[in-house]
Scaffold this active site. Structure first.
Site, PDB file in Angstrom:
ATOM      1  N   GLY A  29       0.818  -1.209   0.000  1.00  0.00           N
ATOM      2  CA  GLY A  29       0.000   0.000   0.000  1.00  0.00           C
ATOM      3  C   GLY A  29       0.845   1.250   0.000  1.00  0.00           C
ATOM      4  N   ASN A  30       0.222   2.383   0.255  1.00  0.00           N
ATOM      5  CA  ASN A  30       0.955   3.641   0.304  1.00  0.00           C
ATOM      6  C   ASN A  30       0.318   4.552   1.340  1.00  0.00           C
ATOM      7  OD1 ASN A  30      -1.045   5.519  -1.099  1.00  0.00           O
ATOM      8  ND2 ASN A  30      -0.858   3.859  -2.582  1.00  0.00           N
TER       9      ASN A  30
END
Ligand code: C5P
Length: 224
Positions: A29-30
């Site tokens: 993810g980020n």
């Protein structure tokens, strides 16, 4: 407040950050919170627009008067955006979309081993913003009349941003420097908007709503 200069306009906004599954409990993810995309949605509604917000993993309540489509991965985000732009005037891609995803998702939780783990093999995700630009260039519907993106850069912000705008074929690209306290998860942002014609608009540090209103000024001008 601003005039209802987006009345009757149909706008699509992507927000948040995609998650690419590794196994049932893990993902790549980020750090995108979705705050900027949600600020874009709120300000657009305040100016009279009809808004579809494609939200990837955002822990924020649905803004009033907005159609929210929740997605997880880049492939889901692509499907939702392509469906939403079918009758839209403009799209603003504020979501942080993963460039790569694991080539396979393990059906069961990957076990800890005594040895070094297997590598996670990655494959490319489609670039949705570039795809919209390409569809418009080719006259291949659906595509919206105005296409805008965001780009977070850590260095050579303007040069990288300009190259990205050209490569992706969008009308405007909001570039901001990341790596300091700005941007992620904060209510403030500072940015430069690069326009396809070569101009740039500097937006000093301020609330994400203020940046959003500048983006809508530019979008409204292009739709007029
Ligand atoms: O290439 P980069 O991720 O820096 O570009 C950022 C812009 O491109 C954002 O507007 C983002 O939503 C969009 N993007 C996309 N599909 C991807 C990667 C980025 O639409 N796979």
């Amino acid at each position: 407040g601003r005039p209802a200069d987006l009345a009757g306009r149909r706008l699509v906004i992507s927000a948040g950050g995609t998650r690419e599954a590794i196994d049932p409990v893990r993902f790549i993810g980020n750090r995108s919170s979705g705050l900027q995309g949600y600020a874009l949605a709120r300000t657009a509604v305040a100016r009279g627009a009809e808004v579809t917000l494609v939200a990837a993993n955002v822990a924020l309540p649905d803004p009033a008067g907005v159609k929210v489509v929740r997605v997880t991965s880049a492939l889901e985000l692509r499907d939702a955006v392509l469906e939403a732009v079918e009758d839209a005037d403009a799209v603003v891609m504020a979501a942080a979309v993963a460039d790569f995803r694991p080539s396979a998702r393990s059906g069961s939780k990957i076990k800890k081993t005594a040895d070094e783990p297997d590598a996670i093999h990655l494959v490319k995700n489609p670039d949705i913003l570039a795809e919209l630009g390409e569809r418009r260039r080719a006259g291949l519907k659906p595509y919206p009349r105005v296409i805008a993106g965001f780009a977070a850069e850590t260095d050579d912000v303007l040069a990288n941003g300009r190259a990205k705008l050209t490569r992706k074929g969008c009308d405007l690209l909001v570039v901001n420097q990341v790596g300091d306290d700005l941007a992620f998860g904060t209510p403030d942002n500072a940015a430069v908007v690069l326009l396809a014609e070569g101009e740039q608009v500097d937006i000093p540090r301020g609330p994400k709503e203020a940046l959003a209103d500048v983006v809508w000024d530019l979008v409204a001008a292009r739709l007029a």
